[in-house]
Every structure is written in structure tokens, then in C-alpha cells.
Write an enzyme that holds these catalytic residues in place. Structure first.
Site, short mmCIF file in Angstrom:
data_model
loop_
_atom_site.label_atom_id
_atom_site.label_comp_id
_atom_site.label_asym_id
_atom_site.label_seq_id
_atom_site.Cartn_x
_atom_site.Cartn_y
_atom_site.Cartn_z
N SER A 149 31.46 42.85 47.30
CA SER A 149 31.03 41.44 46.56
C SER A 149 29.46 41.46 46.77
CB SER A 149 31.93 40.32 46.79
OG SER A 149 31.47 39.13 45.98
N GLU A 211 40.25 41.60 38.32
CA GLU A 211 39.11 40.99 38.37
C GLU A 211 38.39 40.60 37.01
OE1 GLU A 211 36.07 41.84 41.26
OE2 GLU A 211 37.09 43.71 41.75
N HIS A 245 39.85 40.69 43.44
CA HIS A 245 38.45 40.88 43.93
C HIS A 245 38.69 41.32 45.38
CE1 HIS A 245 34.24 40.36 44.04
NE2 HIS A 245 34.26 39.32 44.89
#
Length: 262
Positions: A149, A211, A245
Site C-alpha cells: 500500500s 481491490e 487489499h
């Protein structure tokens, strides 16, 4: 009473203050093997609070038989923050992002300091790496960096701005949306340099199929750009089917470990 994390056998934990008076937790795992003449490969793991122990255990188990698993014994360094949280947005926004130039800071992050990626990269290179070398012999030609991320965004920032600092880069679901995809301004400058080098640089990128569409598309688009540079650059893209995610990371760790072992 101050809480202390329970550490696995063979794991050292340090509290370190940077030259800029920022505080970090470092977690270190050294293989229970004879040190190779050239030193151990080393895998630096961002968001160490969340990912260090999982990655460390998978390396420990799989590296017993590298001829079968493809995973070699390696030093694992968790780069964490002084908090009990797995992910603390204040620290992550500060350390993993570059200064805003094109876009705006999202409202949910507006109260946090941001844009200190350069300082964090210098901290790793000039303070963390020398400290780790005091404890164990490192093969400086086999160093890898992992991030997820916002951490994945920092991995790419490091690749584009500090080439040669690592040889393997792993960016899982990188936050390419930061600064209206401002990472591309570093990419454009970097790609002119990569044309003139034969450095063995390899990049692994991944995203989960569950995602958000724009996040998957962003990662795939950049992976396609990387693929254009082979063979001077070796890149891999993996989309984790049925993963989101967070879960995408755990589903691809074995692939990552084989990648950084190569």
C-alpha cells in the site's frame, strides 16, 4: 505498565532514534546457519509491526530445503514504528510519501505530516543498514525491499530515486493514487537512467482481484511499463484471484520469497 511484544526465539528488537530524532522499532531475524562467505541475503520489510513475523516464519520454514522450495536462508529486517498498532497512519503518511506537487492530501490524512520519503530513505541507507551490518555479515548485492500500500509506494520511490540501494523490489498494491499519480514524475526520470545500465534489478508487483478497479488498473499499467524495459529490467506482476487489499499480501508471500531468493 508498559506493554512489551513477545518475541520469537532468534529475533532481536531494537528501538532506534534517527538523526532527525524520529523513533523506530527494528526487528531482526538471522538464519541459524553458517554465514556464507559473501554474507547473507537480506530482506527489509516495511510495516514491520504487521508483516515481519509472518514473513520471518515463512522464510524459516521454507528455507530448510531451498532446493525444493526455492527459498534461501536470509536475514529479515522489520522496519516498524513505536506503536502497538499494525498500521499507524500518522507514521506511514510521514515516512512513505513524497511531497505533494500535483494533487491534494486526502481529507482523512490532512492532519498528518507527509512527504518525508527522502528522509526515510536516507535513514535506511545511512543508519539502518550499517546497524544491521554490525550484527551479521550481509551480501550487499542481494538486498530486497518489501512494501504494501503506502509502503509499496515507498518501494517504488526508492527504486526511482536511489537505484542500486536494493536489487529486488516488492510493491504489493502500491498506493499509486498519491499526489494524483505523482510517482510517474520520478519514473520518467528513472527510465532514462535504466537505459544505460546493466544492473541486475528486479521488481515484483501484485494486487488483489477484489481491490478497487482503479487500484488494480494503476498497478497493472505500471507493471506494463516495467515490462517494456526487459531484459535490462526483470519484472513480475501477479493478480491474486479472490483477494482484497490486505489478504493479497499473504496469498503471494511464497511467490515473493522465491522472487527475492532468485
Amino acid at each position: 505498565m508498559e506493554k512489551k511484544r513477545r518475541l520469537s526465539p532468534g529475533v532481536k528488537q531494537f528501538e532506534i532514534e534517527s538523526s532527525k530524532n524520529e523513533h523506530y522499532q527494528l526487528m531482526l531475524s538471522v538464519p541459524d546457519k553458517e554465514v556464507p562467505i559473501e554474507g547473507f541475503p537480506v530482506f527489509y520489510v516495511l510495516d514491520g509491526n504487521a508483516f515481519f513475523h509472518t514473513i520471518r516464519e515463512m522464510v524459516r520454514v521454507q528455507s530448510h530445503k531451498p532446493d525444493k522450495t526455492g527459498v534461501v536462508p536470509m536475514v529479515i529486517v522489520g522496519l516498524g514504528h513505536p506503536t502497538e498498532k499494525d498500521f499507524d497512519p500518522a507514521y506511514r503518511i510521514r515516512d512513505y510519501t513524497f511531497p505533494i506537487k500535483n494533487g491534494k492530501v486526502p481529507p482523512q490524512f490532512s492532519d498528518y505530516e507527509n512527504g518525508q520519503a527522502e528522509a526515510f530513505a536516507n535513514f535506511i541507507e545511512s543508519e539502518v543498514k550499517p546497524l544491521i551490518s554490525e550484527y551479521v555479515s550481509i551480501n550487499t548485492q542481494k538486498q530486497a525491499l518489501f512494501g504494501h500500500s503506502l509502503g509499496g509506494l515507498f518501494v517504488l520511490y526508492s527504486l526511482f530515486n536511489y537505484p542500486g540501494s536494493f536489487q529486488r523490489y516488492v510493491a504489493c498494491s502500491p498506493s499509486l493514487w498519491w499526489d494524483d499519480r505523482g510517482i510517474y514524475r520520478f519514473f520518467e526520470r528513472w527510465q532514462n537512467r535504466i537505459k544505460r545500465t546493466t544492473t541486475d534489478t528486479r521488481i515484483f508487483m501484485a494486487a488483489g482481484s477484489l481491490e478497487r478497479d482503479f487500484m488494480r488498473e494503476d498497478v497493472r499499467r505500471l507493471a506494463d511499463r516495467f515490462a517494456e524495459w526487459s531484459p535490462s529490467l526483470f519484472s513480475v506482476y501477479h493478480e491474486a484471484e479472490g483477494e482484497n487489499h490486505i489478504s493479497a499480501v499473504h496469498s503471494v508471500i511464497s511467490k515473493i520469497l522465491r522472487f527475492v531468493s532468485s
